[in-house]
Design a protein around this motif. Sequence first.
Motif, short mmCIF file in Angstrom:
data_model
loop_
_atom_site.label_atom_id
_atom_site.label_comp_id
_atom_site.label_asym_id
_atom_site.label_seq_id
_atom_site.Cartn_x
_atom_site.Cartn_y
_atom_site.Cartn_z
N ALA A 127 16.70 -7.00 -35.24
CA ALA A 127 17.55 -7.34 -36.47
C ALA A 127 18.01 -5.96 -37.20
N GLN A 128 18.73 -5.17 -36.51
CA GLN A 128 19.10 -3.95 -36.98
C GLN A 128 19.81 -4.12 -38.39
N PHE A 129 20.87 -4.98 -38.69
CA PHE A 129 21.81 -5.16 -39.65
C PHE A 129 21.54 -6.58 -40.36
N THR A 130 21.52 -6.43 -41.82
CA THR A 130 21.08 -7.63 -42.36
C THR A 130 22.33 -7.82 -43.40
N LEU A 131 22.52 -9.03 -43.66
CA LEU A 131 23.70 -9.57 -44.80
C LEU A 131 23.01 -9.05 -46.10
N MET A 136 33.68 -18.10 -52.17
CA MET A 136 32.93 -16.90 -52.11
C MET A 136 31.63 -17.28 -51.51
N GLN A 137 31.30 -18.62 -51.61
CA GLN A 137 30.01 -18.87 -51.17
C GLN A 137 30.16 -19.15 -49.38
N ILE A 138 31.40 -19.59 -48.80
CA ILE A 138 31.64 -19.57 -47.35
C ILE A 138 32.03 -18.59 -46.91
N HIS A 139 32.78 -17.39 -47.78
CA HIS A 139 33.19 -16.13 -47.17
C HIS A 139 31.77 -15.50 -46.78
N HIS A 140 30.99 -15.31 -47.79
CA HIS A 140 29.70 -14.56 -47.66
C HIS A 140 28.77 -15.23 -46.81
N ASP A 141 28.48 -16.28 -47.02
CA ASP A 141 27.21 -16.93 -46.44
C ASP A 141 27.41 -17.29 -45.24
N HIS A 176 30.60 -13.53 -43.39
CA HIS A 176 29.94 -12.21 -43.24
C HIS A 176 28.85 -12.58 -42.30
N ASP A 177 28.07 -13.68 -42.90
CA ASP A 177 26.50 -13.79 -41.98
C ASP A 177 26.89 -13.89 -40.51
N ALA A 178 28.07 -14.57 -40.11
CA ALA A 178 28.20 -14.62 -38.55
C ALA A 178 28.17 -13.35 -37.88
N TYR A 179 29.29 -12.54 -38.76
CA TYR A 179 29.34 -11.07 -38.15
C TYR A 179 28.12 -10.19 -38.05
N VAL A 180 27.18 -10.36 -38.99
CA VAL A 180 26.08 -9.77 -38.89
C VAL A 180 25.05 -10.06 -37.82
N LEU A 237 26.65 -9.06 -34.47
CA LEU A 237 26.38 -7.79 -34.21
C LEU A 237 24.93 -7.49 -33.91
N ASN A 238 23.78 -8.13 -34.34
CA ASN A 238 22.73 -7.94 -33.98
C ASN A 238 22.27 -8.22 -32.35
N LYS A 239 22.97 -9.40 -32.11
CA LYS A 239 23.09 -9.78 -30.72
C LYS A 239 23.55 -8.55 -29.84
N GLU A 240 24.62 -7.89 -30.18
CA GLU A 240 25.17 -6.76 -29.44
C GLU A 240 23.89 -5.56 -29.38
N VAL A 241 23.48 -5.44 -30.62
CA VAL A 241 22.50 -4.53 -30.70
C VAL A 241 21.35 -4.62 -29.75
N ALA A 242 21.04 -6.07 -29.45
CA ALA A 242 19.72 -6.38 -28.69
C ALA A 242 20.10 -6.34 -27.41
#
Length: 218
Positions: free
Chosen positions: A15-19, A38-43, A46-50, A53-58
């Motif tokens: 879990a290298q990156f966090t929201l 704002m709620q949907i965009h952030h939560d 953006h959360d899906a990108y994080v 991305l962590n799956k790719e790091v793994a």
Amino acid sequence: MLSVFVLFFSTLTFAQFTLPALPYAYDALEPSFDTQTMQIHHDKHHDAYVKNLNKEVAANSALNGKTIEDICKNVSKYNSAVRNNGGGHYNHSLFWTILSPKGGTPAGALSEEINKTFGSFDNFKAQFSDSAKTRFGSGWAWLIVDQQGKLKITTTPNQDNPLMDVVKVKGTPILALDVWEHAYYLKYQNKRPDYITAFWNIINWDEVSKRYSEAKKK
């Protein structure tokens, strides 16, 4: 029990990156940017990108310990999932910080450089807005400090950004506008120009100026 522990430890390890939390309440940017977006965009977005991305790091040890800036600057070394999700994480993380319910206008060295480069703040505003309006499809509009230390307006498709080694116009982003439809469609529907107009009411120019000063030192 052991397998559960291993899975938990593995999740922590990669879990290298966090929201990042928003620096204001979801409804703080009303009426320019609405609460639900704002709620949907952030939560959600953006959360899906994080998470992706962590799956790719793994799955790729070459990404371990890399900052998001390092990844973007060398993104040509990685697959499209890293490019899309790494860009999505970097872009949104910057975007949240340059928004503020206080709004205002630029001052100091940044204001002087805007006037020098574009003739006036109004000229800059018109050029940036036009770039955002005419960015075909999904993407971003940027104000950057280019590799010669000059201000420049540019755009990128999808979740690309000017740090990436795959884009034509490179530089350090100091101002960003998300023109993906998910950023504005609930409130503005197909009226992207209205969303862009609203953006100018909620820019955190103190943060943009700070980023400008830091970019000039590089």
